[in-house]
Design a protein around this motif. Structure first.
Motif, mmCIF file in Angstrom:
data_model
loop_
_atom_site.group_PDB
_atom_site.id
_atom_site.type_symbol
_atom_site.label_atom_id
_atom_site.label_comp_id
_atom_site.label_asym_id
_atom_site.label_seq_id
_atom_site.Cartn_x
_atom_site.Cartn_y
_atom_site.Cartn_z
ATOM 1 N N THR A 1 5.821 -18.761 45.122
ATOM 2 C CA THR A 1 7.000 -17.974 44.787
ATOM 3 C C THR A 1 6.712 -17.163 43.535
ATOM 4 O OG1 THR A 1 7.969 -19.647 43.341
ATOM 5 C CG2 THR A 1 8.531 -19.766 45.710
ATOM 6 N N ALA A 2 7.439 -16.079 43.381
ATOM 7 C CA ALA A 2 7.260 -15.250 42.190
ATOM 8 C C ALA A 2 7.627 -16.041 40.931
ATOM 9 C CB ALA A 2 8.091 -13.981 42.301
ATOM 10 N N TYR B 1 8.333 -5.251 47.379
ATOM 11 C CA TYR B 1 7.680 -6.529 47.150
ATOM 12 C C TYR B 1 6.207 -6.199 46.945
ATOM 13 C CZ TYR B 1 7.026 -11.534 47.258
ATOM 14 O OH TYR B 1 6.753 -12.828 46.899
ATOM 15 N N PHE B 2 5.718 -6.432 45.741
ATOM 16 C CA PHE B 2 4.360 -6.026 45.413
ATOM 17 C C PHE B 2 3.323 -7.015 45.918
ATOM 18 C CE2 PHE B 2 6.658 -3.577 42.230
ATOM 19 C CZ PHE B 2 6.015 -2.357 42.325
ATOM 20 N N LEU C 1 0.178 -8.718 45.001
ATOM 21 C CA LEU C 1 -0.329 -9.018 43.668
ATOM 22 C C LEU C 1 -1.824 -8.760 43.575
ATOM 23 C CD1 LEU C 1 1.636 -12.322 43.089
ATOM 24 C CD2 LEU C 1 2.190 -10.052 42.211
ATOM 25 N N TYR D 1 5.152 -6.960 38.160
ATOM 26 C CA TYR D 1 5.219 -7.087 39.629
ATOM 27 C C TYR D 1 5.897 -8.396 40.026
ATOM 28 C CZ TYR D 1 1.775 -3.281 40.066
ATOM 29 O OH TYR D 1 1.112 -2.090 40.016
ATOM 30 N N LEU D 2 5.543 -9.479 39.332
ATOM 31 C CA LEU D 2 6.153 -10.774 39.634
ATOM 32 C C LEU D 2 7.657 -10.749 39.369
ATOM 33 C CD1 LEU D 2 3.367 -13.111 38.250
ATOM 34 C CD2 LEU D 2 4.211 -13.100 40.612
ATOM 35 N N THR E 1 13.441 -9.514 44.202
ATOM 36 C CA THR E 1 13.496 -9.302 45.649
ATOM 37 C C THR E 1 13.768 -10.619 46.365
ATOM 38 O OG1 THR E 1 12.011 -7.402 45.499
ATOM 39 C CG2 THR E 1 12.215 -8.456 47.648
ATOM 40 N N GLU E 2 13.058 -11.668 45.949
ATOM 41 C CA GLU E 2 13.275 -12.983 46.561
ATOM 42 C C GLU E 2 14.720 -13.444 46.336
ATOM 43 O OE1 GLU E 2 10.258 -15.514 44.849
ATOM 44 O OE2 GLU E 2 8.654 -14.485 45.951
ATOM 45 N N ASN F 1 9.166 -8.968 42.294
ATOM 46 C CA ASN F 1 9.111 -9.868 43.452
ATOM 47 C C ASN F 1 10.149 -10.985 43.341
ATOM 48 O OD1 ASN F 1 7.033 -8.262 44.329
ATOM 49 N ND2 ASN F 1 5.450 -9.812 44.137
ATOM 50 N N SER G 1 -3.467 -3.207 42.884
ATOM 51 C CA SER G 1 -2.297 -3.585 43.669
ATOM 52 C C SER G 1 -1.238 -2.511 43.628
ATOM 53 C CB SER G 1 -1.718 -4.886 43.143
ATOM 54 O OG SER G 1 -1.170 -4.665 41.868
#
Length: 166
Positions: free
Chosen positions: A80-81, A35-36, A38, A150-151, A157-158, A154, A121
């Motif tokens: 949220t991403a 999870y990056f 940002l 990155y988003l 991951t979410e 993420n 980041s």
């Protein structure tokens, strides 16, 4: 330069992720473990920085500023991403329009040299603590697309975290 250091830091992140996954062992449920954090940037008012001769250009620059500043504002307090991806998708076409204007040497000129500043980041120890500045719209493009990537990670991951918590 800055790009060599970026590749080095990406290597560190990937190595750490592989070590984490290896340490989890075969019994761990399959899920994304990254999870990056940002990056962040500062707002820009393009309509105040560029010289232009017509109202339509002013409108386009104001829209570009608004879309970028909405995206940058999200990065300082992300929800949220998926929300970040939506804002990035609104900003990116306008950014590419600016790149097109600059590449095709239109009459769009700046009053002062334009620089873009972002925090790092790539590695946690540098996240939000060190600013990097680039004098080119290409630097802005790279940082925007990197943040978009990155988003996406993420968001995955979410999604995986939501699937494994049921």
């Amino acid at each position: 330069g800055h790009y060599g250091r970026g590749v080095f830091f990406v290597s560190i992140v990937v190595c750490r992720a592989v070590k984490i996954m290896a340490a989890a062992g075969p019994k761990a449920p399959p899920r994304m473990l990254m999870y990056f954090v940002l990056p962040s940037s500062k707002p820009i008012a393009f309509d105040k920085l560029f010289k232009f001769n017509d109202g339509s250009t002013e409108t386009l620059l104001k829209t570009l500023s608004q879309k970028r500043n909405d995206f940058v504002s999200f990065l300082s307090s992300p929800t949220t991403a998926e929300a970040g991806l939506a804002l990035a998708k609104e900003y990116i076409p306008h950014l590419l329009g600016l790149v097109h204007c600059i590449e095709n040497q239109t009459d769009l000129r700046t009053y002062t040299p334009l620089t873009y500043t972002w925090t790092s980041s790539v590695a946690a120890e540098y996240a939000k603590s060190r600013e990097w500045t680039g004098p080119s719209v290409y630097y802005e493009s790279i940082m925007t697309f990197q943040t978009y990537g990155y988003l996406m990670v993420n968001a995955a991951t979410e999604l995986m975290d939501g699937a494994t918590s049921d």
